[in-house]
Design an enzyme around this catalytic site. Structure first.
Site, PDB file in Angstrom:
ATOM      1  N   LYS A  23       0.829  -1.211   0.000  1.00  0.00           N
ATOM      2  CA  LYS A  23       0.000   0.000   0.000  1.00  0.00           C
ATOM      3  C   LYS A  23       0.864   1.262   0.000  1.00  0.00           C
ATOM      4  CE  LYS A  23      -1.900  -0.974   3.866  1.00  0.00           C
ATOM      5  NZ  LYS A  23      -1.049  -2.153   4.094  1.00  0.00           N
ATOM      6  N   GLU A  90      -1.413   5.458   6.232  1.00  0.00           N
ATOM      7  CA  GLU A  90      -1.930   4.871   7.480  1.00  0.00           C
ATOM      8  C   GLU A  90      -3.252   5.512   7.896  1.00  0.00           C
ATOM      9  OE1 GLU A  90      -0.685   2.202   8.394  1.00  0.00           O
ATOM     10  OE2 GLU A  90       1.412   2.211   7.760  1.00  0.00           O
ATOM     11  N   CYS A 181      -6.105 -19.712   5.948  1.00  0.00           N
ATOM     12  CA  CYS A 181      -5.051 -19.773   6.970  1.00  0.00           C
ATOM     13  C   CYS A 181      -5.360 -18.848   8.141  1.00  0.00           C
ATOM     14  CB  CYS A 181      -3.687 -19.448   6.354  1.00  0.00           C
ATOM     15  SG  CYS A 181      -3.113 -20.724   5.192  1.00  0.00           S
TER      16      CYS A 181
END
Length: 192
Positions: A23, A90, A181
Site C-alpha cells: 500500500k 496509514e 489460513c
C-alpha cells in the site's frame, strides 16, 4: 482534469489491503510521479506512526518520501492549502473525520490519495476506511502473499496476544494470511 470554468476537478483514490501488501509503496509511487510532474504535493501521516521515521512515509522496502506528521485529520485541511495533490498514509489510524477532510479537499479540486488497512487484526472494517472506500472515485485493493500457503493474503494476523486495536509493529507482530489460513489461526487461538 479541468472543468469548463478552468477549475481543476478533485478526486479521492484509496489504496487498501493487508499488512505487507505494498500500500505505502504504491502511495509513494503515485506521489513521486506527481512531484516529477511539478505538481504541488502535500504528504501526511498520523503522528503516532513512528515505526521507521517521524517525518517520512516509509515502505517496508525502505522507500520513503518526506511527510508531515499530524495528530488529527483536521490539521490536514490547513496544512494542505495550495496543494494540488494530497497523500495520506496509514489512514486507518485517523478518526471518521478523515472522510470529511478528504471530501473537502476533493471538492476544492485536490487529488487525494489515501493508503491504509481496510480491516483490523480481527478482520473487521478499520477506522475511516469503509467511509473512504464509499466516497472514492478509484479504489485499488492490493494483496500480500500468505506466509503459510502462498495464496493471496488479505488478512493481517496479529502474532501477539494484545487485544488493543492499535498495536504498531512489523513482521515480529503481524503476518499476512489468506482467508483459510487466517480462519485456522484464529480458530486455534480461540481454543487455547
Amino acid at each position: 482534469m479541468f472543468l469548463e470554468n478552468g477549475r481543476r476537478t478533485g478526486s479521492i483514490e484509496v489504496i487498501c489491503g493487508s499488512m505487507f501488501s505494498g500500500k505505502t509503496e504504491e502511495l509513494i509511487r503515485r506521489l513521486k510521479r506527481a512531484q516529477f510532474a511539478k505538481q504541488k504535493v502535500g504528504i501526511f501521516k498520523p503522528a503516532i506512526d513512528v515505526r521507521y521515521s517521524e517525518d517520512k512515509v516509509v515502505s517496508h522496502d525502505s522507500h520513503s518520501i518526506a511527510s508531515t506528521p499530524v495528530k488529527s485529520a483536521s490539521e490536514i485541511l490547513e496544512l494542505a492549502a495550495g496543494a494540488e495533490v494530497v497523500g495520506i498514509d496509514e489512514a486507518q489510524f485517523f478518526d471518521q473525520s478523515l472522510v470529511d477532510v478528504a471530501l473537502a479537499l476533493a471538492n476544492r479540486g485536490v487529488r487525494v490519495i489515501v493508503a491504509g488497512l481496510d480491516t483490523d487484526f480481527k478482520g473487521k472494517p478499520f477506522g475511516p476506511m469503509p467511509g473512504l472506500l464509499a466516497v472514492a472515485e478509484d479504489v485499488q485493493k492490493v494483496h500480500a502473499i500468505c506466509v503459510k500457503c502462498g495464496h493471496l493474503a488479505n488478512h493481517s494476523h496479529r502474532l501477539s496476544k494484545s487485544n488493543k486495536l492499535v498495536v504498531l509493529g512489523e513482521k515480529e507482530v503481524y503476518e499476512p494470511l489468506c482467508r483459510d489460513c487466517y480462519n485456522k489461526a484464529v480458530g486455534a487461538e480461540s481454543e487455547q
